[in-house]
Design a protein around this motif. Structure first.
Motif, PDB file in Angstrom:
ATOM      1  N   ILE A 185      29.197  39.652  43.002  1.00 13.94           N
ATOM      2  CA  ILE A 185      29.208  38.958  41.720  1.00 13.94           C
ATOM      3  C   ILE A 185      28.403  37.690  41.874  1.00 13.94           C
ATOM      4  O   ILE A 185      28.645  36.892  42.783  1.00 13.94           O
ATOM      5  CB  ILE A 185      30.632  38.607  41.260  1.00 13.94           C
ATOM      6  N   SER A 187      26.957  34.621  39.206  1.00 13.00           N
ATOM      7  CA  SER A 187      27.069  34.173  37.822  1.00 13.00           C
ATOM      8  C   SER A 187      28.066  35.077  37.117  1.00 13.00           C
ATOM      9  O   SER A 187      29.178  35.265  37.592  1.00 13.00           O
ATOM     10  CB  SER A 187      25.696  34.168  37.142  1.00 13.00           C
ATOM     11  N   THR A 188      27.707  35.701  36.008  1.00 12.82           N
ATOM     12  CA  THR A 188      28.629  36.601  35.313  1.00 12.82           C
ATOM     13  C   THR A 188      28.148  38.044  35.380  1.00 12.82           C
ATOM     14  O   THR A 188      28.511  38.860  34.536  1.00 12.82           O
ATOM     15  CB  THR A 188      28.790  36.188  33.838  1.00 12.82           C
ATOM     16  N   ASN A 189      27.338  38.368  36.368  1.00 13.04           N
ATOM     17  CA  ASN A 189      26.803  39.719  36.489  1.00 13.04           C
ATOM     18  C   ASN A 189      27.206  40.354  37.810  1.00 13.04           C
ATOM     19  O   ASN A 189      27.505  39.664  38.788  1.00 13.04           O
ATOM     20  CB  ASN A 189      25.277  39.708  36.377  1.00 13.04           C
ATOM     21  N   TYR A 191      25.983  42.962  40.812  1.00 12.01           N
ATOM     22  CA  TYR A 191      24.787  43.526  41.419  1.00 12.01           C
ATOM     23  C   TYR A 191      25.181  44.435  42.574  1.00 12.01           C
ATOM     24  O   TYR A 191      26.263  44.305  43.140  1.00 12.01           O
ATOM     25  CB  TYR A 191      23.862  42.421  41.946  1.00 12.01           C
ATOM     26  N   ASN A 219      20.892  44.833  39.146  1.00 15.48           N
ATOM     27  CA  ASN A 219      21.907  44.384  38.190  1.00 15.48           C
ATOM     28  C   ASN A 219      22.594  45.610  37.602  1.00 15.48           C
ATOM     29  O   ASN A 219      21.954  46.441  36.965  1.00 15.48           O
ATOM     30  CB  ASN A 219      21.264  43.551  37.093  1.00 15.48           C
ATOM     31  N   SER A 222      27.168  43.562  33.396  1.00  9.25           N
ATOM     32  CA  SER A 222      27.218  42.147  33.052  1.00  9.25           C
ATOM     33  C   SER A 222      28.570  41.814  32.434  1.00  9.25           C
ATOM     34  O   SER A 222      29.331  42.700  32.048  1.00  9.25           O
ATOM     35  CB  SER A 222      26.101  41.790  32.072  1.00  9.25           C
ATOM     36  N   GLY A 223      28.866  40.525  32.342  1.00  9.02           N
ATOM     37  CA  GLY A 223      30.096  40.081  31.707  1.00  9.02           C
ATOM     38  C   GLY A 223      31.264  39.954  32.649  1.00  9.02           C
ATOM     39  O   GLY A 223      32.416  39.886  32.229  1.00  9.02           O
ATOM     40  N   THR A 226      33.723  35.009  36.233  1.00  7.98           N
ATOM     41  CA  THR A 226      33.699  34.375  37.547  1.00  7.98           C
ATOM     42  C   THR A 226      34.995  33.634  37.843  1.00  7.98           C
ATOM     43  O   THR A 226      35.275  33.318  38.998  1.00  7.98           O
ATOM     44  CB  THR A 226      32.525  33.389  37.652  1.00  7.98           C
ATOM     45  N   ARG A 249      36.544  42.942  32.916  1.00  2.00           N
ATOM     46  CA  ARG A 249      35.477  42.580  31.986  1.00  2.00           C
ATOM     47  C   ARG A 249      35.833  41.298  31.248  1.00  2.00           C
ATOM     48  O   ARG A 249      36.945  41.153  30.738  1.00  2.00           O
ATOM     49  CB  ARG A 249      35.207  43.707  30.995  1.00  2.00           C
TER      50      ARG A 249
END
Length: 329
Positions: A185, A187-189, A191, A219, A222-223, A226, A249
């Motif tokens: 994780i 940021s808010t994504n 990977y 990526n 998303s969402g 954090t 989520r």
């Protein structure tokens, strides 16, 4: 931490109480679990114990138990012990290290996450996410280990660099394509990167066609919130032959189980991780309640995935997958 000892069909529970590290063998009879006598792993030499984990190696029949000493005087070392379960008790060899030792590590902060997984063929992959100590905050460190007797031998650690700070990571093994899936994780994504290992030289590399730097990361979703960055977990469903990801989520506070598969491009030789669309996601816990740590495990006897989710002050919730996941659409 809680790991199954396949040789004895018992479990090893490792936990911290005060400044000491303890373990109990949990024996299983039918549907009854019995906690056996407490064993002291370490009391006093590790000053400030944090982040306890363990992993079972089915080839050697041993467990690797690890914890981090988050005191500055110990330079945030991650200590390890090789554990043997016998009958109703467990024994431990003298502690070692992963990712260096306290004579070589420097820094001012502890790691915020680390752990391990295995390919069930004798290779253990350790990972650590940096937080300003011996692992840079935008790196995810990888180190390969093998057990012989009661000795853990590890190779030189390597890092996979990302473009910004990493807040959490999980890793799982995919036997169909002999690759490890590492997810982070940032940021808010969310990977992912795919990793292969060489057990002989105990090194690692990204899969064919993907470089080992920032371009190795793809990526995926998303969402991610954090604020609950520990709320991701990863496992492999051997019945459905799927990777199963659990995450919370941000938009609706719901914890989902997301199936995915690794695919191969025969022409280019590259491999990709593809998650199924939201229509195939399973709701594990719904609502906006704060969720803490998620855990996921596969039961070979039942052919099911078991989910355990921490739901704030409400304690723990659990769920079991009812049917194998459908094929990719």
């Amino acid at each position: 931490s809680f790991t199954l000892d396949e040789a004895s069909n018992s479990c090893l529970a490792v936990y911290r109480t005060g400044g000491a590290l303890y373990a109990k063998v949990i024996t299983i009879s039918g549907t009854t679990c019995t906690a056996q006598a407490q064993v002291t792993i370490d009391s006093g030499s590790v000053i400030n114990i944090q982040n306890v984990f363990s992993v079972y190696d089915n080839i050697s029949g041993k467990h690797v138990v690890a914890c981090q000493d988050v005191s500055a005087s110990e330079a945030y070392s991650i200590y390890t012990w090789v554990a043997t379960v016998s009958g109703n008790t467990s024994t431990y060899v003298a502690k070692g290290y992963i990712f260096g030792n306290n004579a070589t590590l420097t820094g001012a902060n502890a790691n915020n996450a680390f752990g391990a997984t295995t390919d069930r063929a004798g290779t253990i992959v350790f990972w650590a996410v940096g937080n300003g100590a011996f692992v840079n905050s935008s790196n995810c460190m990888i180190q390969i280990g093998t057990i012989s007797g009661t000795t853990l031998t590890v190779g030189t650690s390597s890092s996979m660099t990302f473009t910004s700070s990493i807040s959490a990571a999980v890793i799982s093994y995919n036997p169909a394509y002999a690759v490890f899936t590492l997810m982070i994780i940032s940021s808010t994504n969310l990977y992912s990167a795919l990793i292969t290992t060489n057990a002989t030289t105990r090194t690692w590399s990204a899969v064919t066609g993907i470089t080992s730097g920032a371009t190795a990361w793809v990526n995926q979703l998303s969402g991610i919130n954090t604020a609950v960055s520990q709320g991701i977990a990863l496992s492999y469903d051997f019945t459905a032959n799927k990777i199963i990801l659990v995450f919370r989520r941000q938009s609706d506070g719901t914890v989902y189980a997301v199936p995915g598969q690794i695919t191969a491009n025969v022409v280019s030789g590259t491999r990709s991780l593809i998650f199924e669309g939201s229509a195939s996601w399973t709701t594990v816990v719904s609502g906006t309640a704060y969720t803490s740590t998620n855990s996921i495990a596969y039961s070979s006897s039942a052919g099911k995935i078991v989910y355990i989710v921490g739901v704030g002050a409400s304690g723990w919730s659990w769920a079991v997958s009812t049917t194998p996941y459908s094929t990719n659409k």
